[in-house]
Scaffold this active site. Structure first.
Site, PDB file in Angstrom:
ATOM      1  N   GLU A   1      44.039  72.208  35.633  1.00  0.00           N
ATOM      2  CA  GLU A   1      45.138  72.215  36.767  1.00  0.00           C
ATOM      3  C   GLU A   1      45.526  73.662  36.990  1.00  0.00           C
ATOM      4  O   GLU A   1      45.714  74.389  35.896  1.00  0.00           O
ATOM      5  CB  GLU A   1      46.496  71.555  36.261  1.00  0.00           C
ATOM      6  CG  GLU A   1      47.775  71.572  37.013  1.00  0.00           C
ATOM      7  CD  GLU A   1      48.925  70.864  36.105  1.00  0.00           C
ATOM      8  OE1 GLU A   1      50.259  71.101  36.693  1.00  0.00           O
ATOM      9  OE2 GLU A   1      48.601  70.293  35.315  1.00  0.00           O
TER      10      GLU A   1
ATOM     11  N   ASP B   1      59.520  75.666  38.096  1.00  0.00           N
ATOM     12  CA  ASP B   1      58.697  76.638  36.886  1.00  0.00           C
ATOM     13  C   ASP B   1      59.807  77.203  35.964  1.00  0.00           C
ATOM     14  O   ASP B   1      60.762  77.918  36.549  1.00  0.00           O
ATOM     15  CB  ASP B   1      57.881  77.245  37.592  1.00  0.00           C
ATOM     16  CG  ASP B   1      56.726  76.627  38.325  1.00  0.00           C
ATOM     17  OD1 ASP B   1      56.371  75.269  37.518  1.00  0.00           O
ATOM     18  OD2 ASP B   1      56.150  77.034  39.237  1.00  0.00           O
TER      19      ASP B   1
END
EC number: 4.2.1.20
Length: 272
Positions: free
Chosen positions: A49, A60
């Site tokens: 990924e 995030d």
């Protein structure tokens, strides 16, 4: 059957979960990022990924934000992403890109998809795109043979989970905690319940992310999930060696080996 489907079928046949490793493109620079991701694959990661650094990464945590900010400050461009995908896909590991939707729209959904396919990419993970608003992406991904990985959370209703799974391909990304990404000292007890709910509504493989930082946690998650997804802990290996990228890459490989041992132990436990 996509390359991702093939790998997930193979790990399922082995009786173990697949190990998914995340690192951002362009951090600490383009070549070191490529070297680190390849080292991650050499260490035992089944599926890659790659993060596309973005200026407003609302989902995030601080570790990935710090790496993305550094990549952008050092001149990361979207062209660097496709070069990274091409280099990593050459290892044979299915290579997904995790990206917020704005950069895809800015380049053009079909153009982005075409470049992903040309680079050998397997598909996209789109954390801020929901299936209800993904008509253009569905058409482009179908046209270019890319997998669509959407996300569900503990707060998702059964109706939402079923609809999201139907729109997804490859696997369904289940975030095991509410909140931003980041390695944690303990895995979430919400994860097994979420996986059980998803499996009651879909046959799609289920990946668990957000929080795995070592082999023991990988074994714990791997006992009930089809994929174990690790990000912040791997990024931290590079952040811990800001002046020695070679040491950072070596640390990534060592952690990948530990994580792989964890998913292998999960297989052992399942066989008992």
């Amino acid at each position: 059957m996509s390359r991702l489907d093939d790998v997930l079928a193979a790990t399922r046949a082995e009786g173990r979960p697949a190990l998914v490793g995340y690192l951002p493109a362009g951090f600490p620079d383009k070549q070191t990022a490529i070297d680190a991701i390849v080292a991650m694959v050499d260490g035992g990661v089944d599926v890659v990924e790659i993060g596309l650094p973005y200026s407003d990464p609302v989902m995030d945590g601080p570790t990935i934000q710090k790496a993305a900010d550094a990549a952008l400050r050092h001149g990361f461009r979207v062209d660097d992403l496709f070069e990274t995908v091409e280099a990593v896909a050459a290892t044979g590991a299915p290579t997904l890109v995790m990206t917020y939707w704005n950069p895809v729209e800015r380049l053009g959904v079909d153009r982005f998809s075409a470049r992903m396919a040309e680079a050998g990419g397997a598909g996209l993970i789109t954390p801020d795109l929901i299936p209800d608003e993904a008509e253009e992406w569905v058409a482009a991904s179908d046209a270019h043979g890319l997998d669509r990985v959407f996300l569900v959370a503990p707060s998702s209703t059964d109706e939402r989970i079923a609809m999201t799974a139907k729109a997804s391909s490859g696997f369904l990304y289940a975030t095991s905690v509410m909140g931003v990404t980041g390695a944690r000292g303990a895995t979430s007890d919400a994860a097994p319940r979420l996986v059980e709910r998803v499996r009651g509504l879909s046959d799609l493989p289920v990946g668990i992310g957000l929080g795995v930082s070592n082999g023991d946690q990988a074994a714990e998650i791997g006992a009930f999930a089809d994929l174990v997804i690790v990000g912040s802990a791997l990024v931290g290996c590079l952040l811990d060696h800001p002046d020695d990228p070679v040491a950072g890459v070596a640390a990534v490989r060592l952690l990948a080996e530990d994580l792989r041992s964890g998913v292998e132990r999960a297989r052992t436990e399942q066989l008992r």
